[in-house]
Design a protein around this motif. Sequence first.
Motif, PDB file in Angstrom:
ATOM      1  N   ALA A  13       0.817  -1.238  -0.054  1.00 45.59           N
ATOM      2  CA  ALA A  13       0.119   0.216   0.063  1.00 45.59           C
ATOM      3  C   ALA A  13       0.861   1.345   0.146  1.00 45.59           C
ATOM      4  O   ALA A  13       0.631   2.133  -0.799  1.00 45.59           O
ATOM      5  CB  ALA A  13      -1.056   0.041   1.211  1.00 45.59           C
ATOM      6  N   GLN A  34      12.180  -2.376   7.406  1.00 47.94           N
ATOM      7  CA  GLN A  34      12.935  -3.429   6.666  1.00 47.94           C
ATOM      8  C   GLN A  34      14.158  -2.771   6.092  1.00 47.94           C
ATOM      9  O   GLN A  34      14.040  -1.606   5.538  1.00 47.94           O
ATOM     10  CB  GLN A  34      12.075  -4.216   5.898  1.00 47.94           C
ATOM     11  CG  GLN A  34      11.038  -4.996   6.600  1.00 47.94           C
ATOM     12  CD  GLN A  34      10.243  -6.059   5.683  1.00 47.94           C
ATOM     13  OE1 GLN A  34      10.822  -6.475   4.802  1.00 47.94           O
ATOM     14  NE2 GLN A  34       8.811  -5.572   5.566  1.00 47.94           N
ATOM     15  N   ASN A 108       2.550 -12.250  -3.528  1.00 49.04           N
ATOM     16  CA  ASN A 108       2.634 -10.921  -2.563  1.00 49.04           C
ATOM     17  C   ASN A 108       3.972 -10.512  -2.942  1.00 49.04           C
ATOM     18  O   ASN A 108       4.185  -9.323  -2.912  1.00 49.04           O
ATOM     19  CB  ASN A 108       2.239 -11.242  -1.316  1.00 49.04           C
ATOM     20  CG  ASN A 108       1.849  -9.683  -0.302  1.00 49.04           C
ATOM     21  OD1 ASN A 108       1.367  -8.993  -0.971  1.00 49.04           O
ATOM     22  ND2 ASN A 108       2.777  -9.644   0.707  1.00 49.04           N
ATOM     23  N   SER A 163       0.590  -1.486   8.544  1.00 49.09           N
ATOM     24  CA  SER A 163       0.161  -2.779   8.874  1.00 49.09           C
ATOM     25  C   SER A 163      -0.983  -2.607   9.604  1.00 49.09           C
ATOM     26  O   SER A 163      -1.344  -1.457  10.408  1.00 49.09           O
ATOM     27  CB  SER A 163       1.210  -3.796   9.268  1.00 49.09           C
ATOM     28  OG  SER A 163       0.998  -3.431  10.764  1.00 49.09           O
ATOM     29  N   MET A 185      -4.155 -19.389  10.088  1.00 49.34           N
ATOM     30  CA  MET A 185      -4.212 -19.861   8.693  1.00 49.34           C
ATOM     31  C   MET A 185      -2.933 -20.352   8.051  1.00 49.34           C
ATOM     32  O   MET A 185      -1.682 -19.630   8.265  1.00 49.34           O
ATOM     33  CB  MET A 185      -4.616 -18.405   7.892  1.00 49.34           C
ATOM     34  CG  MET A 185      -4.640 -18.794   6.195  1.00 49.34           C
ATOM     35  SD  MET A 185      -5.376 -17.434   5.503  1.00 49.34           S
ATOM     36  CE  MET A 185      -7.183 -17.665   5.457  1.00 49.34           C
ATOM     37  N   ASP A 286      -3.713  -1.736   5.322  1.00 54.75           N
ATOM     38  CA  ASP A 286      -4.336  -2.654   6.401  1.00 54.75           C
ATOM     39  C   ASP A 286      -4.494  -1.679   7.524  1.00 54.75           C
ATOM     40  O   ASP A 286      -5.072  -2.188   8.667  1.00 54.75           O
ATOM     41  CB  ASP A 286      -3.234  -3.687   6.578  1.00 54.75           C
ATOM     42  CG  ASP A 286      -3.698  -4.867   5.840  1.00 54.75           C
ATOM     43  OD1 ASP A 286      -4.387  -4.776   4.773  1.00 54.75           O
ATOM     44  OD2 ASP A 286      -3.098  -6.072   6.248  1.00 54.75           O
ATOM     45  N   PRO A 293      -8.110 -12.199   7.446  1.00 57.36           N
ATOM     46  CA  PRO A 293      -7.118 -12.684   6.088  1.00 57.36           C
ATOM     47  C   PRO A 293      -7.839 -13.817   5.184  1.00 57.36           C
ATOM     48  O   PRO A 293      -7.206 -14.079   4.040  1.00 57.36           O
ATOM     49  CB  PRO A 293      -5.913 -13.243   7.077  1.00 57.36           C
ATOM     50  CG  PRO A 293      -5.807 -12.553   8.317  1.00 57.36           C
ATOM     51  CD  PRO A 293      -7.547 -12.338   8.448  1.00 57.36           C
ATOM     52  N   ALA A 296     -10.196 -12.217   0.288  1.00 53.78           N
ATOM     53  CA  ALA A 296      -8.995 -11.772  -0.697  1.00 53.78           C
ATOM     54  C   ALA A 296      -9.226 -10.232  -0.929  1.00 53.78           C
ATOM     55  O   ALA A 296      -9.066  -9.754  -2.030  1.00 53.78           O
ATOM     56  CB  ALA A 296      -9.252 -12.800  -1.989  1.00 53.78           C
ATOM     57  N   ASN A 300      -6.900  -5.563  -2.133  1.00 56.03           N
ATOM     58  CA  ASN A 300      -7.855  -4.834  -3.241  1.00 56.03           C
ATOM     59  C   ASN A 300      -8.573  -3.559  -2.539  1.00 56.03           C
ATOM     60  O   ASN A 300      -8.539  -2.522  -3.145  1.00 56.03           O
ATOM     61  CB  ASN A 300      -8.995  -5.709  -3.759  1.00 56.03           C
ATOM     62  CG  ASN A 300      -8.367  -6.943  -4.328  1.00 56.03           C
ATOM     63  OD1 ASN A 300      -7.893  -6.686  -5.619  1.00 56.03           O
ATOM     64  ND2 ASN A 300      -8.707  -8.185  -3.964  1.00 56.03           N
TER      65      ASN A 300
HETATM   66  C1  LIG Z   1      -2.574 -15.290   3.846  1.00 56.67           C
HETATM   67  C2  LIG Z   1      -3.019 -14.121   3.433  1.00 56.67           C
HETATM   68  C3  LIG Z   1      -3.782 -14.031   2.211  1.00 56.67           C
HETATM   69  C4  LIG Z   1      -4.078 -12.833   1.298  1.00 56.67           C
HETATM   70  N1  LIG Z   1      -4.605 -12.769   0.605  1.00 56.67           N
HETATM   71  C5  LIG Z   1      -5.073 -11.697  -0.245  1.00 56.67           C
HETATM   72  C6  LIG Z   1      -5.720 -11.561  -1.438  1.00 56.67           C
HETATM   73  O1  LIG Z   1      -5.959 -12.803  -1.980  1.00 56.67           O
HETATM   74  N2  LIG Z   1      -6.157 -10.592  -2.002  1.00 56.67           N
HETATM   75  C7  LIG Z   1      -6.129  -9.204  -1.320  1.00 56.67           C
HETATM   76  O2  LIG Z   1      -6.484  -8.330  -1.771  1.00 56.67           O
HETATM   77  N3  LIG Z   1      -5.608  -9.237  -0.061  1.00 56.67           N
HETATM   78  C8  LIG Z   1      -4.934 -10.523   0.547  1.00 56.67           C
HETATM   79  N4  LIG Z   1      -4.249 -10.568   1.786  1.00 56.67           N
HETATM   80  C9  LIG Z   1      -4.140  -9.217   2.425  1.00 56.67           C
HETATM   81  C10 LIG Z   1      -2.884  -8.224   2.080  1.00 56.67           C
HETATM   82  O3  LIG Z   1      -1.835  -9.227   2.186  1.00 56.67           O
HETATM   83  C11 LIG Z   1      -2.656  -7.042   2.717  1.00 56.67           C
HETATM   84  O4  LIG Z   1      -3.861  -6.334   2.733  1.00 56.67           O
HETATM   85  C12 LIG Z   1      -1.596  -6.171   2.359  1.00 56.67           C
HETATM   86  O5  LIG Z   1      -0.444  -6.849   2.379  1.00 56.67           O
HETATM   87  C13 LIG Z   1      -1.594  -4.986   3.262  1.00 56.67           C
HETATM   88  O6  LIG Z   1      -0.359  -4.043   2.674  1.00 56.67           O
HETATM   89  P1  LIG Z   1      -0.052  -3.017   3.465  1.00 56.67           P
HETATM   90  O7  LIG Z   1       0.876  -2.222   2.506  1.00 56.67           O
HETATM   91  O8  LIG Z   1      -1.136  -2.129   3.901  1.00 56.67           O
HETATM   92  O9  LIG Z   1       0.353  -3.534   4.786  1.00 56.67           O
HETATM   93  P2  LIG Z   1       1.712  -4.606   5.213  1.00 56.67           P
HETATM   94  O10 LIG Z   1       2.081  -5.474   3.893  1.00 56.67           O
HETATM   95  O11 LIG Z   1       1.630  -5.134   6.547  1.00 56.67           O
HETATM   96  O12 LIG Z   1       3.218  -3.668   5.211  1.00 56.67           O
HETATM   97  C14 LIG Z   1       3.393  -2.795   6.144  1.00 56.67           C
HETATM   98  C15 LIG Z   1       4.689  -2.119   6.082  1.00 56.67           C
HETATM   99  O13 LIG Z   1       4.910  -1.432   7.187  1.00 56.67           O
HETATM  100  C16 LIG Z   1       6.208  -1.344   7.961  1.00 56.67           C
HETATM  101  N5  LIG Z   1       6.266  -0.860   9.229  1.00 56.67           N
HETATM  102  C17 LIG Z   1       5.579  -1.151  10.273  1.00 56.67           C
HETATM  103  N6  LIG Z   1       5.580  -0.413  11.156  1.00 56.67           N
HETATM  104  C18 LIG Z   1       6.403   0.322  10.945  1.00 56.67           C
HETATM  105  C19 LIG Z   1       7.164   1.609  11.539  1.00 56.67           C
HETATM  106  N7  LIG Z   1       6.824   1.998  12.862  1.00 56.67           N
HETATM  107  N8  LIG Z   1       7.983   2.483  10.867  1.00 56.67           N
HETATM  108  C20 LIG Z   1       8.516   1.875   9.522  1.00 56.67           C
HETATM  109  N9  LIG Z   1       8.042   0.747   8.855  1.00 56.67           N
HETATM  110  C21 LIG Z   1       6.954   0.111   9.734  1.00 56.67           C
HETATM  111  C22 LIG Z   1       6.326  -2.962   7.802  1.00 56.67           C
HETATM  112  O14 LIG Z   1       7.874  -3.369   7.889  1.00 56.67           O
HETATM  113  C23 LIG Z   1       5.657  -3.435   6.346  1.00 56.67           C
HETATM  114  O15 LIG Z   1       6.905  -3.289   5.293  1.00 56.67           O
HETATM  115  C24 LIG Z   1      -3.861 -11.510   2.341  1.00 56.67           C
HETATM  116  C25 LIG Z   1      -3.233 -11.693   3.562  1.00 56.67           C
HETATM  117  C26 LIG Z   1      -2.888 -12.794   4.244  1.00 56.67           C
HETATM  118  C27 LIG Z   1      -2.180 -12.840   5.667  1.00 56.67           C
END
Ligand SMILES: Cc1cc2nc3c(=O)[nH]c(=O)nc-3n(C[C@H](O)[C@H](O)[C@H](O)COP(=O)(O)OP(=O)(O)OC[C@H]3O[C@@H](n4cnc5c(N)ncnc54)[C@H](O)[C@@H]3O)c2cc1C
Length: 401
Positions: A13, A34, A108, A163, A185, A286, A293, A296, A300
């Motif tokens: 995101a 990271q 992913n 996250s 899961m 997120d 989770p 899907a 999206n």
């Molecule tokens: C098993 C599983 C299956 C899934 N299948 C689907 C699917 O089929 N379709 C779909 O649309 N979604 C799916 N999802 C959901 C999808 O993976 C998440 O919605 C998506 O990864 C969220 O992205 P994000 O960037 O919001 O958060 P994240 O991917 O959680 O990234 C957060 C980032 O912030 C960083 N961070 C955290 N705290 C700090 C801080 N204090 N300082 C600096 N950096 C920090 C972390 O290191 C990380 O890199 C699935 C999830 C799971 C667990």
Amino acid sequence: MNVDIAIVGAGPAGLCLARSLADTGLSLLVIEQQSQDALQEPPFDGREIALTPRSVRILRDLGIWQRLGPADISPLRCARVLNGNMEHGLHVTPHRRDDTELGFLVPNDRIRRAAYASVEHEPRITLACGTSVESVVLNDSIARLHLSNGSEVNAKLVIAADSRFSRLRRDAGIAADMHDFGKTMLVCRMALEKPHGDEALEWFGHAQTLALLPLLNGEASAVVTLPPEDMRRLMDMDEAGFNAEIGRRFDHRFGAMRLTSTRHTYPLVGVYARRFVAERFALIGDAAVGMHPVTAHGFNLGLRSVEALASLIKQAAESGRDIASPDLLRRYQRMHRHATWPLYAATMAIVKMYTNDRPIARRARSVLLQASQTLSPVRYAIARTLAAGGHGVFSPSRHRG
Ligand SMILES: Cc1cc2nc3c(=O)[nH]c(=O)nc-3n(C[C@H](O)[C@H](O)[C@H](O)COP(=O)(O)OP(=O)(O)OC[C@H]3O[C@@H](n4cnc5c(N)ncnc54)[C@H](O)[C@@H]3O)c2cc1C
């Protein structure tokens, strides 16, 4: 350091938002705990992300989809929902006759790698990797971040993409409704003896929920949801024992199943932030809405947050208005709540019903699925709701009646 926008979290995101704003002339800082290596070459994490056609369009507009290779994209032609010992269950196909797929599955780590590559050389984007945000102070003129490397960042707008367990959300004083389902899961890749026909399977068995997501070359992603103790036993099994156990759990529908990847587990927790904005502060991905989770929809919906917020910021920047005005942030909140709340609420209700093993709940969902097979409007309504509770593969388009 002073920037226009600080994005915290370089997950999918955060990176997609940075990419969306790269050409606005605004200075962007992306802060990620990271390392840069982990962003450049993220390891396989077991997640195969089912993307709706709308998400594919957004990723294409961002130039991210084009960075995926053909081996990264598996088509999803149709889906089937089974309850208990039901033989056929609810079958879902694309709504429009000329559509050949419900959506696409992309690992992913490939999305993350492509998103990173799309921002890596952007002149207006600075990446601060290997450092985390320790705290945030917000007021009406500026937002200030304190990083673990000791530096301080002043920004006109802070966007938290850190996250579902977002630390910044808490620091900004935003409460969130969190539901821990008490289940774990497991996701991994397996080679199947029998073909999957590009069909996804969602199977609400007794004391377990299974899904099988079709991948290229006769492989599939096996998704198993169990109570944590049962999951520990499954994870402790050696490969041969694991293969036999998963084959048995899938009732040998796909013949022998063989592990071809590492195994990954995730806790089942749903999160919905009570607000998406604060003074000079917004939540995306997120951090705003952490879908259950098993659905899907997580990424999206994350892309929907990116699309909505980026369009408002672009409009403000083009007309020289404040990119973090209370009015802009309120509009973003309204748009994203509208896009997510009905799906989130339906997901929670359906997941609770579909993971309830009491006989009455089993019978109720059996009746619902049978009714949905024969009564077209019922079937449509259920498929749409199941889109939230199942693997989301039904949501991209309606199914044929
Ligand atoms: C098993 C599983 C299956 C899934 N299948 C689907 C699917 O089929 N379709 C779909 O649309 N979604 C799916 N999802 C959901 C999808 O993976 C998440 O919605 C998506 O990864 C969220 O992205 P994000 O960037 O919001 O958060 P994240 O991917 O959680 O990234 C957060 C980032 O912030 C960083 N961070 C955290 N705290 C700090 C801080 N204090 N300082 C600096 N950096 C920090 C972390 O290191 C990380 O890199 C699935 C999830 C799971 C667990």
